[in-house]
Design an enzyme around this catalytic site. Sequence first.
Site, PDB file in Angstrom:
ATOM      1  N   ASP A  85       0.899  -1.062  -0.114  1.00 32.19           N
ATOM      2  CA  ASP A  85      -0.177  -0.356  -0.074  1.00 32.19           C
ATOM      3  C   ASP A  85       0.869   1.206   0.015  1.00 32.19           C
ATOM      4  O   ASP A  85       1.714   1.165   0.676  1.00 32.19           O
ATOM      5  CB  ASP A  85      -1.038   0.131   1.250  1.00 32.19           C
ATOM      6  CG  ASP A  85      -2.552   0.716   1.314  1.00 32.19           C
ATOM      7  OD1 ASP A  85      -3.444   0.267   0.844  1.00 32.19           O
ATOM      8  OD2 ASP A  85      -1.784   2.185   0.868  1.00 32.19           O
ATOM      9  N   HIS A 122     -10.261  -5.497  -3.266  1.00 37.30           N
ATOM     10  CA  HIS A 122      -9.589  -4.973  -2.702  1.00 37.30           C
ATOM     11  C   HIS A 122      -9.550  -6.002  -0.993  1.00 37.30           C
ATOM     12  O   HIS A 122     -10.533  -5.633  -0.302  1.00 37.30           O
ATOM     13  CB  HIS A 122      -7.740  -4.166  -2.888  1.00 37.30           C
ATOM     14  CG  HIS A 122      -9.022  -2.879  -1.976  1.00 37.30           C
ATOM     15  ND1 HIS A 122      -9.286  -1.936  -3.008  1.00 37.30           N
ATOM     16  CD2 HIS A 122      -8.649  -2.377  -1.275  1.00 37.30           C
ATOM     17  CE1 HIS A 122      -9.898  -1.549  -2.645  1.00 37.30           C
ATOM     18  NE2 HIS A 122      -9.419  -0.899  -1.313  1.00 37.30           N
TER      19      HIS A 122
HETATM   20  P1  AMP Z   1      -9.421   1.307   0.155  1.00 35.99           P
HETATM   21  O1  AMP Z   1      -9.399   2.677   1.269  1.00 35.99           O
HETATM   22  O2  AMP Z   1     -10.016   1.097   1.264  1.00 35.99           O
HETATM   23  O3  AMP Z   1     -10.305   1.609  -0.576  1.00 35.99           O
HETATM   24  O4  AMP Z   1      -8.572   0.870  -0.282  1.00 35.99           O
HETATM   25  C1  AMP Z   1      -7.665   1.568  -1.150  1.00 35.99           C
HETATM   26  C2  AMP Z   1      -6.220   1.959  -0.838  1.00 35.99           C
HETATM   27  O5  AMP Z   1      -5.084   1.937  -1.655  1.00 35.99           O
HETATM   28  C3  AMP Z   1      -5.663   2.658   0.305  1.00 35.99           C
HETATM   29  O6  AMP Z   1      -4.421   2.417   1.699  1.00 35.99           O
HETATM   30  C4  AMP Z   1      -4.176   3.559   0.053  1.00 35.99           C
HETATM   31  O7  AMP Z   1      -3.518   3.920   0.383  1.00 35.99           O
HETATM   32  C5  AMP Z   1      -4.293   2.660  -1.655  1.00 35.99           C
HETATM   33  N1  AMP Z   1      -3.822   3.722  -2.276  1.00 35.99           N
HETATM   34  C6  AMP Z   1      -4.065   3.884  -3.033  1.00 35.99           C
HETATM   35  N2  AMP Z   1      -3.427   4.008  -4.149  1.00 35.99           N
HETATM   36  C7  AMP Z   1      -2.002   3.312  -4.759  1.00 35.99           C
HETATM   37  C8  AMP Z   1      -0.938   3.099  -5.553  1.00 35.99           C
HETATM   38  N3  AMP Z   1      -0.840   3.528  -6.616  1.00 35.99           N
HETATM   39  N4  AMP Z   1      -0.379   1.886  -5.214  1.00 35.99           N
HETATM   40  C9  AMP Z   1      -0.475   1.249  -3.914  1.00 35.99           C
HETATM   41  N5  AMP Z   1      -1.430   1.835  -2.896  1.00 35.99           N
HETATM   42  C10 AMP Z   1      -2.645   2.395  -3.665  1.00 35.99           C
END
Ligand code: AMP
Length: 113
Positions: free
Chosen positions: A29, A99
């Site tokens: 993440d 996810h």
């Molecule tokens: P959610 O809020 O449960 O939808 O989780 C989405 C997650 O994706 C969050 O914890 C973000 O930090 C993560 N995220 C967003 N963009 C990226 C990226 N480019 N690479 C890795 N993680 C990401």
Amino acid sequence: MDCLFCKIISGDIPSAKVYEDDTVYAFKDINPMAPVHILIVPKTHISSVNDITAENSTVVSHIFEVAAILAKDLGISESGYRVVSNCGADAGQSVFHLHFHLLGGKQLKLEMC
Ligand code: AMP
Ligand code: ZN
């Protein structure tokens, strides 16, 4: 489809990959909430838990197999960890590609909500 995680899976957007097989991709993440914070995603686009069905749920059980493997590899299987999927606005889902967060490496907050 304009989906961030589909672009990460295809390699169009870079990621810190920790695991990949035919059906699942896992990466760090970008904004870690714990020393271990991995996202495990199906390679097929499923928007959220709302869209898990009898036809596509095999990948979900496989994601949990991968979670157990990664927890062991990353040294948190004995100390403990959490696997969580946010669904929809009230849960704070921000990326609409299914996810599972794998979180560990510290004492996690006991409050679930
Ligand atoms: P959610 O809020 O449960 O939808 O989780 C989405 C997650 O994706 C969050 O914890 C973000 O930090 C993560 N995220 C967003 N963009 C990226 C990226 N480019 N690479 C890795 N993680 C990401
Ligand atoms: Zn997607």
